[in-house]
Design a protein around this motif. Structure first.
Motif, PDB file in Angstrom:
ATOM      1  N   SER A 166      41.397 -34.764  30.575  1.00 60.89           N
ATOM      2  CA  SER A 166      42.595 -35.205  29.683  1.00 60.89           C
ATOM      3  C   SER A 166      43.377 -34.598  30.285  1.00 60.89           C
ATOM      4  N   ALA A 167      44.868 -35.409  29.981  1.00 58.01           N
ATOM      5  CA  ALA A 167      46.110 -34.749  30.943  1.00 58.01           C
ATOM      6  C   ALA A 167      46.553 -34.102  29.557  1.00 58.01           C
ATOM      7  N   THR A 168      46.015 -34.115  28.433  1.00 61.54           N
ATOM      8  CA  THR A 168      47.131 -32.478  27.511  1.00 61.54           C
ATOM      9  C   THR A 168      45.682 -31.245  27.353  1.00 61.54           C
ATOM     10  N   SER A 169      45.268 -31.660  28.813  1.00 66.21           N
ATOM     11  CA  SER A 169      43.978 -29.955  28.778  1.00 66.21           C
ATOM     12  C   SER A 169      45.296 -29.134  29.796  1.00 66.21           C
ATOM     13  N   ARG A 170      44.785 -27.600  28.902  1.00 59.51           N
ATOM     14  CA  ARG A 170      45.187 -26.037  29.983  1.00 59.51           C
ATOM     15  C   ARG A 170      44.462 -26.594  31.225  1.00 59.51           C
ATOM     16  N   ILE A 171      45.608 -26.555  31.955  1.00 64.40           N
ATOM     17  CA  ILE A 171      44.197 -25.640  33.403  1.00 64.40           C
ATOM     18  C   ILE A 171      44.632 -24.184  33.521  1.00 64.40           C
ATOM     19  N   SER A 172      43.830 -23.558  33.640  1.00 58.02           N
ATOM     20  CA  SER A 172      43.230 -21.554  34.312  1.00 58.02           C
ATOM     21  C   SER A 172      42.740 -21.345  35.109  1.00 58.02           C
ATOM     22  N   ILE A 173      44.152 -20.781  36.252  1.00 59.36           N
ATOM     23  CA  ILE A 173      43.546 -20.400  37.541  1.00 59.36           C
ATOM     24  C   ILE A 173      43.483 -18.723  37.562  1.00 59.36           C
ATOM     25  N   SER A 174      42.242 -18.286  37.614  1.00 62.06           N
ATOM     26  CA  SER A 174      41.951 -16.931  38.140  1.00 62.06           C
ATOM     27  C   SER A 174      41.723 -16.220  39.036  1.00 62.06           C
ATOM     28  N   PHE A 175      42.455 -15.160  39.924  1.00 57.67           N
ATOM     29  CA  PHE A 175      43.067 -15.167  40.668  1.00 57.67           C
ATOM     30  C   PHE A 175      41.930 -13.527  40.362  1.00 57.67           C
ATOM     31  N   SER A 176      41.114 -12.740  41.672  1.00 59.98           N
ATOM     32  CA  SER A 176      40.685 -11.774  42.584  1.00 59.98           C
ATOM     33  C   SER A 176      41.649 -10.764  42.314  1.00 59.98           C
ATOM     34  N   ARG A 177      42.890 -11.073  42.972  1.00 58.33           N
ATOM     35  CA  ARG A 177      43.423  -9.628  43.792  1.00 58.33           C
ATOM     36  C   ARG A 177      45.015  -9.841  42.378  1.00 58.33           C
ATOM     37  N   PRO A 178      46.129  -9.121  43.185  1.00 54.14           N
ATOM     38  CA  PRO A 178      47.131  -9.588  42.616  1.00 54.14           C
ATOM     39  C   PRO A 178      48.049 -10.306  43.156  1.00 54.14           C
ATOM     40  N   MET A 179      48.990 -11.031  42.778  1.00 51.61           N
ATOM     41  CA  MET A 179      49.452 -12.809  42.923  1.00 51.61           C
ATOM     42  C   MET A 179      51.112 -11.692  43.545  1.00 51.61           C
ATOM     43  N   ASP A 180      51.908 -12.657  43.937  1.00 56.55           N
ATOM     44  CA  ASP A 180      53.332 -12.899  44.376  1.00 56.55           C
ATOM     45  C   ASP A 180      53.277 -14.306  43.197  1.00 56.55           C
ATOM     46  N   ARG A 181      53.597 -14.144  41.580  1.00 48.80           N
ATOM     47  CA  ARG A 181      54.345 -14.718  40.426  1.00 48.80           C
ATOM     48  C   ARG A 181      54.615 -15.616  40.294  1.00 48.80           C
ATOM     49  N   ALA A 182      56.094 -15.775  40.872  1.00 49.86           N
ATOM     50  CA  ALA A 182      56.824 -16.569  41.567  1.00 49.86           C
ATOM     51  C   ALA A 182      56.217 -17.307  43.053  1.00 49.86           C
ATOM     52  N   ASP A 183      55.787 -16.936  43.482  1.00 47.00           N
ATOM     53  CA  ASP A 183      55.573 -17.552  45.311  1.00 47.00           C
ATOM     54  C   ASP A 183      54.532 -18.903  44.213  1.00 47.00           C
ATOM     55  N   THR A 184      53.481 -18.495  43.651  1.00 47.17           N
ATOM     56  CA  THR A 184      52.295 -18.332  43.490  1.00 47.17           C
ATOM     57  C   THR A 184      52.873 -19.843  42.265  1.00 47.17           C
TER      58      THR A 184
ATOM     59  N   PRO B 111      50.170 -28.558  28.890  1.00 47.45           N
ATOM     60  CA  PRO B 111      51.628 -29.543  29.097  1.00 47.45           C
ATOM     61  C   PRO B 111      51.664 -29.527  27.765  1.00 47.45           C
ATOM     62  N   PRO B 112      52.456 -31.048  27.362  1.00 45.72           N
ATOM     63  CA  PRO B 112      53.410 -30.315  26.369  1.00 45.72           C
ATOM     64  C   PRO B 112      52.479 -30.333  24.915  1.00 45.72           C
ATOM     65  N   ARG B 113      51.219 -31.318  25.163  1.00 42.79           N
ATOM     66  CA  ARG B 113      50.966 -31.452  23.966  1.00 42.79           C
ATOM     67  C   ARG B 113      49.233 -31.378  23.625  1.00 42.79           C
ATOM     68  N   ALA B 114      49.682 -29.909  24.449  1.00 41.02           N
ATOM     69  CA  ALA B 114      48.030 -29.229  24.470  1.00 41.02           C
ATOM     70  C   ALA B 114      48.554 -28.535  23.104  1.00 41.02           C
ATOM     71  N   ASP B 115      47.121 -28.709  22.750  1.00 37.40           N
ATOM     72  CA  ASP B 115      46.283 -27.683  21.496  1.00 37.40           C
ATOM     73  C   ASP B 115      45.550 -26.602  21.794  1.00 37.40           C
ATOM     74  N   ILE B 116      44.989 -26.465  20.784  1.00 36.79           N
ATOM     75  CA  ILE B 116      43.994 -25.452  20.952  1.00 36.79           C
ATOM     76  C   ILE B 116      42.514 -25.467  21.457  1.00 36.79           C
ATOM     77  N   SER B 117      41.957 -26.925  20.324  1.00 38.14           N
ATOM     78  CA  SER B 117      41.193 -27.529  21.035  1.00 38.14           C
ATOM     79  C   SER B 117      40.336 -28.426  21.925  1.00 38.14           C
ATOM     80  N   SER B 118      41.776 -28.072  23.547  1.00 39.67           N
ATOM     81  CA  SER B 118      41.823 -28.337  25.206  1.00 39.67           C
ATOM     82  C   SER B 118      41.777 -27.149  25.516  1.00 39.67           C
TER      83      SER B 118
END
Length: 69
Positions: A13-31, A56-63
Motif C-alpha cells: 500500500s502507498a500508505t504503508s510505513r517502510i522500516s529498514i533494520s541495519f545490523s551495524r551503525p550507519m552514517d545517518r545523514a548519508d543513509t 508516508p503522509p497518511r500512514a496510520d497505526i494500522s499500517s
C-alpha cells in the motif's frame, strides 16, 4: 545491510510505513540521502534505534507492519 541488487517489493500500500533494520551503525545523514522510492513518494524519514523508518503522509497505526526489503 548487504544488497547486491536493488531490492523491490510489490503489492504494498502507498500508505504503508517502510522500516529498514541495519545490523551495524550507519552514517545517518548519508543513509537518508541515499534512500530512494520509485516512483517518488512524499513522506518523512526518522530513526528508531538502528531502524530507518519512512512514513508516508497518511500512514496510520494500522499500517505499521514489519517486512523485509
Amino acid at each position: 545491510m548487504n544488497i547486491g541488487e536493488a531490492a523491490t517489493a510489490s503489492g504494498v500500500s502507498a500508505t504503508s510505513r517502510i522500516s529498514i533494520s541495519f545490523s551495524r551503525p550507519m552514517d545517518r545523514a548519508d543513509t537518508e540521502q541515499h534512500f530512494v522510492i520509485s516512483p517518488k513518494a512524499d513522506g518523512s524519514l526518522e530513526w528508531d534505534r538502528d531502524d530507518l523508518v519512512f512514513t508516508p503522509p497518511r500512514a496510520d497505526i494500522s499500517s505499521r507492519g514489519q517486512g523485509m526489503v
